[in-house]
Scaffold this active site. Structure first.
Site, PDB file in Angstrom:
ATOM      1  N   THR A  15      63.754 103.749  25.385  1.00 51.96           N
ATOM      2  CA  THR A  15      64.594 105.382  26.275  1.00 51.96           C
ATOM      3  C   THR A  15      65.450 105.854  24.944  1.00 51.96           C
ATOM      4  O   THR A  15      65.276 105.062  23.975  1.00 51.96           O
ATOM      5  CB  THR A  15      66.242 104.410  26.479  1.00 51.96           C
ATOM      6  N   ASP A  34      59.584 101.440  22.043  1.00 56.84           N
ATOM      7  CA  ASP A  34      61.082 101.684  22.053  1.00 56.84           C
ATOM      8  C   ASP A  34      61.515 102.084  20.436  1.00 56.84           C
ATOM      9  O   ASP A  34      61.300 100.807  19.631  1.00 56.84           O
ATOM     10  CB  ASP A  34      61.659 100.808  22.948  1.00 56.84           C
ATOM     11  N   GLU A  52      66.629  97.466  28.611  1.00 60.68           N
ATOM     12  CA  GLU A  52      65.049  97.342  27.587  1.00 60.68           C
ATOM     13  C   GLU A  52      64.874  96.079  26.636  1.00 60.68           C
ATOM     14  O   GLU A  52      63.549  95.920  26.601  1.00 60.68           O
ATOM     15  CB  GLU A  52      66.424  98.172  26.209  1.00 60.68           C
TER      16      GLU A  52
HETATM   17  C1  5RP Z   1      68.831 103.216  23.624  1.00 59.64           C
HETATM   18  C2  5RP Z   1      68.053 103.130  22.756  1.00 59.64           C
HETATM   19  C3  5RP Z   1      67.941 104.081  21.929  1.00 59.64           C
HETATM   20  O1  5RP Z   1      66.637 103.357  21.733  1.00 59.64           O
HETATM   21  C4  5RP Z   1      68.473 103.819  20.601  1.00 59.64           C
HETATM   22  O2  5RP Z   1      69.527 104.422  20.745  1.00 59.64           O
HETATM   23  C5  5RP Z   1      67.347 105.452  19.691  1.00 59.64           C
HETATM   24  O3  5RP Z   1      67.680 106.075  19.796  1.00 59.64           O
HETATM   25  P1  5RP Z   1      67.368 107.648  19.171  1.00 59.64           P
HETATM   26  O4  5RP Z   1      65.405 107.839  19.913  1.00 59.64           O
HETATM   27  O5  5RP Z   1      67.412 109.065  20.326  1.00 59.64           O
HETATM   28  O6  5RP Z   1      68.166 108.327  18.116  1.00 59.64           O
HETATM   29  O7  5RP Z   1      68.628 101.898  22.516  1.00 59.64           O
HETATM   30  O8  5RP Z   1      69.584 102.708  24.708  1.00 59.64           O
END
Ligand code: 5RP
Length: 222
Positions: free
Chosen positions: A28, A81, A103
């Site tokens: 996410t 992720d 996650e």
């Molecule tokens: C979501 C997460 C995301 O992987 C993390 O916040 C990084 O997000 P982004 O790629 O928008 O910087 O852990 O719960």
């Protein structure tokens, strides 16, 4: 090079690791969105695609992927992720998007966990990014009180309900010199569903999009 281009580069490198025979878990966040975009452009449609959040499920469906619910999935070949912080041992803070519980579930059942990040996410030590802790609604006040004994400040994420129907408390000032111990300690507090320290399930590989346009691959130290 701007941050968006760094995220694109990191996501594209991970998309190149996906094959059609895989069961794939998808994280996410904004970097993961770039991964989805690159995977869609590749034309590869993995056999099974499992999102870590409702938002990712919608993004995958919009990109033409058939989506499987995590509840029916026992194992994944690959989980991809992003992260909020990555230390030199590839321990992570995650959960900025509030999807940390699913996650961690998907990362744990995956044969291979690939983290995608721009180089700003690499830190010498975890702990600047507020640590997300997911808590059942009935335990918010009690857990916040307990967490205040571990950190400087505890901030309930206003107006946010996780995909599991829970609240998120963001904790700052927590001592993360021993991330594995903190991860286990937080999980032992009644009412806590999960926390954003990924020390027990670290990524096997991080693809780092760099300012010069290149992608660096960092493998987990043994
Ligand atoms: C979501 C997460 C995301 O992987 C993390 O916040 C990084 O997000 P982004 O790629 O928008 O910087 O852990 O719960």
């Amino acid at each position: 090079m701007n941050v968006e281009a760094m995220k694109d580069a990191a996501g594209a490198r991970a998309a190149a690791l996906v094959t059609a025979d895989m069961a794939l878990g998808v994280g996410t966040g904004t970097t993961t969105e770039r991964f989805i975009r690159a995977l869609a452009a590749s034309g590869i449609r993995p056999q099974v695609v499992v999102p870590s959040s409702l938002a990712t499920g919608r993004a995958l469906a919009a990109a033409g992927f058939a989506v499987h619910e995590p509840a029916g999935v026992r194992r994944l070949d690959l989980y991809v992720d992003g992260a909020d912080e990555i230390d030199p041992a590839l321990q992570l803070i995650k959960g900025g998007g509030g999807a940390l519980v699913r996650e961690k579930l998907l990362a744990t059942i995956a044969e291979r966990f690939v983290c995608i990040a721009d180089e700003r996410k690499l830190v010498p030590a975890l702990g600047t990014f507020p640590l997300p802790v997911e808590v059942v609604p009935a335990a918010v006040a009690a857990v916040a009180e307990r967490l205040l004994g571990l950190g400087d400040a505890v901030t309930p994420r206003t107006g946010f309900v996780s995909d599991n129907g829970n609240r998120i408390l963001d904790v700052t000032g927590i001592d993360l010199r021993f991330p594995g111990e903190v991860e286990a300690l937080l999980d032992s507090i009644p009412g806590v569903v999960g926390n954003g320290v990924f020390a027990h399930r670290r990524p096997d590989l991080v693809t780092v999009g760099q300012a010069d346009g290149s992608v660096r691959e960092v493998h987990r130290p043994v």
